[in-house]
Design a protein around this motif. Structure first.
Motif, PDB file in Angstrom:
ATOM      1  N   SER A  28       0.815  -1.221   0.000  1.00 26.56           N
ATOM      2  CA  SER A  28       0.000   0.000   0.000  1.00 26.56           C
ATOM      3  C   SER A  28       0.845   1.266   0.000  1.00 26.56           C
ATOM      4  CB  SER A  28      -0.914   0.047   1.227  1.00 26.56           C
ATOM      5  OG  SER A  28      -1.764  -1.058   1.224  1.00 26.56           O
ATOM      6  N   ARG A  29       2.089   1.147   0.477  1.00 32.51           N
ATOM      7  CA  ARG A  29       2.943   2.340   0.568  1.00 32.51           C
ATOM      8  C   ARG A  29       3.681   2.636  -0.739  1.00 32.51           C
ATOM      9  NH1 ARG A  29       3.976   0.570   5.984  1.00 32.51           N
ATOM     10  NH2 ARG A  29       5.856  -0.527   5.334  1.00 32.51           N
ATOM     11  N   LEU A  38       1.046  10.324  -4.355  1.00 28.36           N
ATOM     12  CA  LEU A  38      -0.026   9.355  -4.139  1.00 28.36           C
ATOM     13  C   LEU A  38       0.518   7.932  -4.132  1.00 28.36           C
ATOM     14  CD1 LEU A  38      -1.716  11.849  -5.307  1.00 28.36           C
ATOM     15  CD2 LEU A  38      -3.395  10.112  -5.865  1.00 28.36           C
ATOM     16  N   THR A  39      -0.039   7.129  -3.249  1.00 34.87           N
ATOM     17  CA  THR A  39       0.325   5.720  -3.270  1.00 34.87           C
ATOM     18  C   THR A  39      -0.602   5.004  -4.254  1.00 34.87           C
ATOM     19  OG1 THR A  39      -1.250   5.067  -1.578  1.00 34.87           O
ATOM     20  CG2 THR A  39       0.928   5.825  -0.818  1.00 34.87           C
ATOM     21  N   ASP A  42      -3.942   4.776  -2.708  1.00 29.90           N
ATOM     22  CA  ASP A  42      -4.733   6.015  -2.845  1.00 29.90           C
ATOM     23  C   ASP A  42      -5.434   6.061  -4.198  1.00 29.90           C
ATOM     24  OD1 ASP A  42      -3.847   7.126  -0.414  1.00 29.90           O
ATOM     25  OD2 ASP A  42      -2.126   8.111  -1.360  1.00 29.90           O
ATOM     26  N   ILE A 104     -10.339   6.513  -6.533  1.00 28.62           N
ATOM     27  CA  ILE A 104      -9.341   7.283  -5.796  1.00 28.62           C
ATOM     28  C   ILE A 104      -9.929   7.605  -4.424  1.00 28.62           C
ATOM     29  CG2 ILE A 104      -7.926   9.387  -5.773  1.00 28.62           C
ATOM     30  CD1 ILE A 104      -8.138   9.459  -8.815  1.00 28.62           C
ATOM     31  N   THR A 105      -9.158   7.344  -3.377  1.00 28.30           N
ATOM     32  CA  THR A 105      -9.675   7.534  -2.020  1.00 28.30           C
ATOM     33  C   THR A 105      -9.813   9.028  -1.707  1.00 28.30           C
ATOM     34  OG1 THR A 105      -7.446   7.602  -1.101  1.00 28.30           O
ATOM     35  CG2 THR A 105      -8.495   5.437  -1.217  1.00 28.30           C
ATOM     36  N   GLN A 106     -10.580   9.332  -0.669  1.00 21.95           N
ATOM     37  CA  GLN A 106     -10.743  10.725  -0.238  1.00 21.95           C
ATOM     38  C   GLN A 106      -9.381  11.348   0.054  1.00 21.95           C
ATOM     39  OE1 GLN A 106     -13.551  12.399  -0.464  1.00 21.95           O
ATOM     40  NE2 GLN A 106     -12.420  14.233   0.171  1.00 21.95           N
ATOM     41  N   GLU A 107      -8.531  10.547   0.732  1.00 17.36           N
ATOM     42  CA  GLU A 107      -7.186  11.028   1.052  1.00 17.36           C
ATOM     43  C   GLU A 107      -6.404  11.307  -0.243  1.00 17.36           C
ATOM     44  OE1 GLU A 107      -5.136   8.289   3.613  1.00 17.36           O
ATOM     45  OE2 GLU A 107      -3.308   9.518   3.561  1.00 17.36           O
ATOM     46  N   GLY A 108      -6.593  10.431  -1.230  1.00 18.87           N
ATOM     47  CA  GLY A 108      -5.927  10.599  -2.529  1.00 18.87           C
ATOM     48  C   GLY A 108      -6.367  11.887  -3.211  1.00 18.87           C
ATOM     49  N   LYS A 111      -4.699  14.749  -1.502  1.00 17.22           N
ATOM     50  CA  LYS A 111      -3.271  14.830  -1.841  1.00 17.22           C
ATOM     51  C   LYS A 111      -3.076  15.429  -3.232  1.00 17.22           C
ATOM     52  CE  LYS A 111      -1.571  10.820   0.782  1.00 17.22           C
ATOM     53  NZ  LYS A 111      -1.126   9.417   0.568  1.00 17.22           N
TER      54      LYS A 111
END
Ligand SMILES: [Zn+2]
Lengths: 164, 252
Positions: A28-29, A38-39, A42, A104-108, A111
């Motif tokens: 994931s990293r 972005l990972t 993400d 794409i995640t919210q965090e993505g 970012k």
């Protein structure tokens, strides 16, 4: 089955679960080579990680059919997992269902915005001045997933990660 | 000079014939590979920098679809053929792409008209195949559909700009339609015949807006899906394949 055997099996099970958790965390990293803030998690490129006997199988999916980063991502995954002690790694490519920018995640999304790229989904906002008025300079940007925009308020050009 | 009529060539299985899924996959992959190779020729020669990037990106999309389809075809065939084997080790007669995609780039109007005709076809094709029982094919088609819609947006807006533009741009765009229309019916041989009408409607609306005419001449060429190509495919393959043919298995 006697007590010793049973607790031995339990240990093996627990180790396998821990390994899987760790392999997932390592995979994931891994970052996207073209947008390194972005990972791949993400971006929704990492579809899953599983352990098959002694082998770690990481499944990824292309964002665009011709995404040249796929090979690099596969290499980076093998390298990261190998560095974490997983020496038998397989990277599988899944086509079904096709990737969507909705993954794409919210965090993505946050970012992307912080990196100066207007994220997909909703109104296109200039990452510099937050104005909502922009024009398309080029439908095709520096990578397949982006279009080049220009803000009509502050005049700055910026990338938009396309809704896809 | 009159062009040879090659539609008298022996009939093989049409590309979209579901009775031979490997052949159908290879035909669609060949369309994408050959068009990618053609579009790649524009890089550094397009009328403006943005167009250089656009054509390069579109080429890359097609190349990616070709690779995924070849890999899947190799897997289904089960003879160990890889994507590179399909792309680099087959002679012209084994390529099953439609004649349209192998036609030379011509001028920018010509490339945009060819793109419009082909992209509108691919939107229907991928819509159809994204519902295929074969889930890998459905996934590849699902992603390709989104790309094809974007390509169509690009080519149709250029065709409108050029057709409804200056006298010179209109003349060139009309010349492209006249030259390329004869390669369109071939796209709809076999299973694809179901969406010939919708394709004609979509393309017709763009051409109308561009003030361009569909030629009256009903003549249509065919043969690509059976491996009978125009004189333009050979040189393209020679350029694309020579390195692998000279040094088989060579890697970067
Ligand atoms: Zn601004």
């Amino acid at each position: 089955m006697d007590a010793a055997q049973s607790s031995g099996a339990g240990m093996v099970m627990a180790t396998a679960v821990l390994d899987l958790e760790r392999a997932r965390a390592v995979a994931s990293r891994v970052v996207d080579p073209e947008i390194p803030v972005l990972t791949i998690a993400d971006l929704g490129i990492l579809r899953g990680v599983r352990i098959d006997g002694h082998r770690v199988v990481a499944t990824i999916t292309p964002t665009y059919s011709g995404c040249p980063a796929m090979l690099q991502i596969a290499d980076d995954l093998r390298f990261a997992l190998d560095g974490a002690g997983f020496d038998d790694v397989d990277v599988a490519i899944a086509h079904d269902p096709p990737w969507s920018s909705d993954w794409i995640t919210q965090e993505g999304l946050e970012k992307l915005s912080g990196f100066g790229i207007a994220p997909p989904g909703g109104e296109i906002v200039c990452p510099q001045c937050r104005s909502g008025s922009a024009r398309v300079v080029s439908r095709f940007g520096s990578t397949a997933c982006k279009a080049l925009m220009a803000c009509t308020s502050c005049g700055e050009p910026f990338d938009h990660f396309k809704d896809f | 000079m009159s062009e040879p009529v090659i539609s008298t060539a022996p009939q093989g299985a049409p590309a979209s014939d579901s009775s031979d899924p490997v052949r159908a996959l290879v035909a669609h992959a060949d369309d994408n590979l050959v068009l990618a190779q053609r579009l790649g020729d524009w890089i550094s020669r397009a009328p403006e920098l943005e167009e250089d990037i656009a054509l390069g990106n579109i080429a890359l999309d097609h190349l990616g679809v070709a690779r995924a389809l070849y890999s899947h075809a190799g897997h289904l065939e089960g003879k160990g053929r890889t994507e590179d084997d399909f792309a680099m080790q087959r002679p012209e007669r084994e390529f099953l792409n439609a004649l349209l995609v192998e036609q030379p780039n011509g001028d920018f109007a010509h490339t945009m008209v060819r793109g419009l005709l082909f992209d509108a076809y691919q939107v229907e094709l991928w819509t159809d195949l994204s519902g295929a029982d074969d889930s890998t094919l459905a996934g590849i088609a699902g992603l390709a559909l989104k790309e094809a819609r974007y390509h169509l947006l690009h080519t149709s807006s250029w065709v409108i700009r050029l057709g409804d533009g200056t006298e010179e741009s209109h003349r060139r765009a009309q010349a492209a339609v006249d030259a390329l229309w004869r390669y369109t019916a071939e796209l709809f041989e076999g299973a694809a015949s179901e969406y010939h009408d919708i394709w004609r409607k979509v393309v017709g609306e763009v051409l109308d807006e561009a003030r361009l005419q569909i030629p009256d001449d009903p003549y249509q060429r065919s043969g690509g899906r059976r491996g009978f190509h125009s004189e333009h495919l050979g040189p393209l393959l020679a350029e694309m394949q020579w390195m692998q043919r000279s040094h088989p298995g060579l890697e970067w």
